[in-house]
Scaffold this motif. Structure first.
Motif, PDB file in Angstrom:
ATOM      1  N   LEU A  36       0.858  -1.177   0.000  1.00  0.00           N
ATOM      2  CA  LEU A  36       0.000   0.000   0.000  1.00  0.00           C
ATOM      3  C   LEU A  36       0.898   1.231   0.000  1.00  0.00           C
ATOM      4  O   LEU A  36       1.803   1.329   0.834  1.00  0.00           O
ATOM      5  N   SER A  94     -10.341   3.800   2.181  1.00  0.00           N
ATOM      6  CA  SER A  94      -9.324   3.056   1.422  1.00  0.00           C
ATOM      7  C   SER A  94      -8.819   3.848   0.212  1.00  0.00           C
ATOM      8  O   SER A  94      -7.760   3.525  -0.337  1.00  0.00           O
ATOM      9  N   SER A 131      -5.157   5.139   0.106  1.00  0.00           N
ATOM     10  CA  SER A 131      -4.013   4.245  -0.108  1.00  0.00           C
ATOM     11  C   SER A 131      -4.130   3.641  -1.502  1.00  0.00           C
ATOM     12  O   SER A 131      -5.234   3.344  -1.960  1.00  0.00           O
ATOM     13  N   LEU A 140      -6.428  -3.415   4.522  1.00  0.00           N
ATOM     14  CA  LEU A 140      -7.374  -2.316   4.271  1.00  0.00           C
ATOM     15  C   LEU A 140      -8.654  -2.506   5.073  1.00  0.00           C
ATOM     16  O   LEU A 140      -9.187  -1.556   5.643  1.00  0.00           O
TER      17      LEU A 140
END
Lengths: 305, 305
Positions: free
Chosen positions: B19, B190, B193, B226
């Motif tokens: 990530l 999310s 990222s 995540l």
């Protein structure tokens, strides 16, 4: 190979596809005191009406942890993996179900006989009970596949020779079951109609049907009708809960792409008076791990096989 | 075929799976008055934080009925059926998506330019916008297949050459989206990222990826991370609602075995300043119906092609 018992619920073969009324009770007697120790009279009425009931957090976190540990042991047992009673996911090869866990694990043997489950089954069915089938279901995260809509009873009747709707399932949740990780969906009230299915039962159908079922699958029009009448709900539950559902309630589950696996241990309690006869499809009975024919006199075998 | 634009978000090939932080804004300017006509400052903040926003029932029942009618016409159009922009379900052959609906249907052309959508896109992205991709999604009842987790931007960047995260999608729900009929699931937050994916992009990857994606798929460990950080929520909405979601929010949907189809019309608004360049995977660009390269100066084509 013909059965001497009258076929109250013909399906497949020449049977015409439609919904026919259930002719058996759901709850077989007014709730006895032994049952009311575990569930209320209102819950019994709800079960009778909906065909299922969720009992939240019946088992403690410690008990659930011990079941989960046993599940992991069995799921990763290389010896078991090659046995007929262990079913893998199409594609990934991950273990999806381990059958007959009450005969291979002393822990699950004890659990099957636990009064919090067995006494409830006895009370609702008004009879002594035995385990027709047991299994661990493990729906992995990311790639958990769906189970299409079905009535368990249709298969148990046609392929196993279960005469009447006098059986129920108990699913003990080992992980959280939420709407997004493939929770069981049920159509409340659908247990009072029997969806006659089409098609002949192929030889050794169970081998394919454990991965993907093509027979004993209700037609779209019947499912549409059942949903219009009854709607559908998800059995949402924390770990350690018990989902009790009638043998004829229409149920299924979607896939699970979430990272959270969904696992449960599952027992089918059948009334001793409803023990299986010859299959109504006039084919050889399915193997012992799918529908017990040997251990029908006693709930708990004395020794683990 | 190399791009002259710096690759801010390398993925696949030699890029290591992990990530990495987003380096672009989500909301590109304080909300202008033109935006606040349609959504509140609180909703803008929520969109910035979560990477998505559900606007309930923006379109009337009459409007939804007209969209649904147009969807049925397009879905059953035999001429269209054989075109590249019409995607069928593996197995059943049912139409699952019709792409580029804003160029083949005057109704959807007008809808793409409707101020309730386009003005919101302009306000959030602080730029003129054009349609990078549009489609009708039709997830049938009974046999609707899942869409696995993905960030749209990963594919649009690698395979279409979209330089920055300055695009968003709007999904207009044409049926009820409930937790059980394969509603969109999103991981709120999310979008900040970027999940670098593994693998080389095969030639003409899009042909296979429209049915089942094998590249641009985040690794299990990144999805687990995540979800641990952000959780996941379903975009539950009545018909006529608008689900706005950032180009990089992680999302997917489970299968749909319920009798209820789930359909929506879907527009990707990209900022004019973020128009596509050569694909960052150094392969030929995907076809026009997947990522527009021709109509990037104007939101609404004057004539339907």
């Amino acid at each position: 190979m013909t059965s001497e018992v009258v076929d109250k619920y013909p399906s497949r073969g020449n049977a015409s596809v439609r919904l026919i009324p259930r002719v058996d009770p759901v709850v077989y007697a007014p709730p006895p005191v032994s049952l009311l120790q575990y569930i209320t009279a209102e819950q019994v009425a709800q079960y009778e009406r909906d065909g299922f009931l969720v009992l939240p957090e019946v088992f403690s976190a410690e008990e659930v942890a011990s079941f989960q540990e046993e599940l992991d042991l069995l799921r990763n047992d290389a010896t078991l993996r090659s046995s007929d009673g262990v079913i893998t996911e199409p594609g990934s090869g991950d273990v999806r179900s381990v059958f007959s866990v009450h005969t291979i694990s002393p822990l699950f043997q004890r659990l099957a006989a636990d009064a919090r489950l067995a006494e409830v089954a006895r009370g609702l069915l008004d009879d002594e009970v035995y385990i027709h089938q047991s299994r661990l279901n493990y729906k992995p995260g990311f790639r958990g596949k769906e189970f299409y809509w079905h009535s368990d009873f249709e298969t148990w009747h046609v392929e196993d020779g279960m005469p009447s709707m006098r059986a129920l399932s108990m699913s003990i949740t080992l992980t959280e079951n939420n709407p997004y990780n493939g929770a069981l969906m049920l159509m409340p009230g659908s247990h009072k109609s029997y969806a006659v299915c089409s098609g002949e039962t192929p030889d050794e159908h169970y081998k394919a049907s454990l991965k993907k079922q093509d027979y004993g699958v209700p037609e779209d029009e019947l499912l549409t009708e059942l949903q219009a009448r009854h709607g559908l709900v998800g059995a949402i539950a924390k770990p350690g809960s018990v989902i009790i559902f009638d043998c004829n309630v229409m149920h299924g589950s979607n896939s699970n792409i979430t990272p959270d696996p969904r696992s449960n241990v599952f027992f089918v309690y059948n009334a001793i008076s409803n023990r299986v006869v010859e299959p109504f499809c006039h084919k050889p009975a399915r193997p012992e791990f799918l529908g017990s024919r040997k251990h029908i006199e006693r709930l708990v075998p004395e020794t683990v096989e």
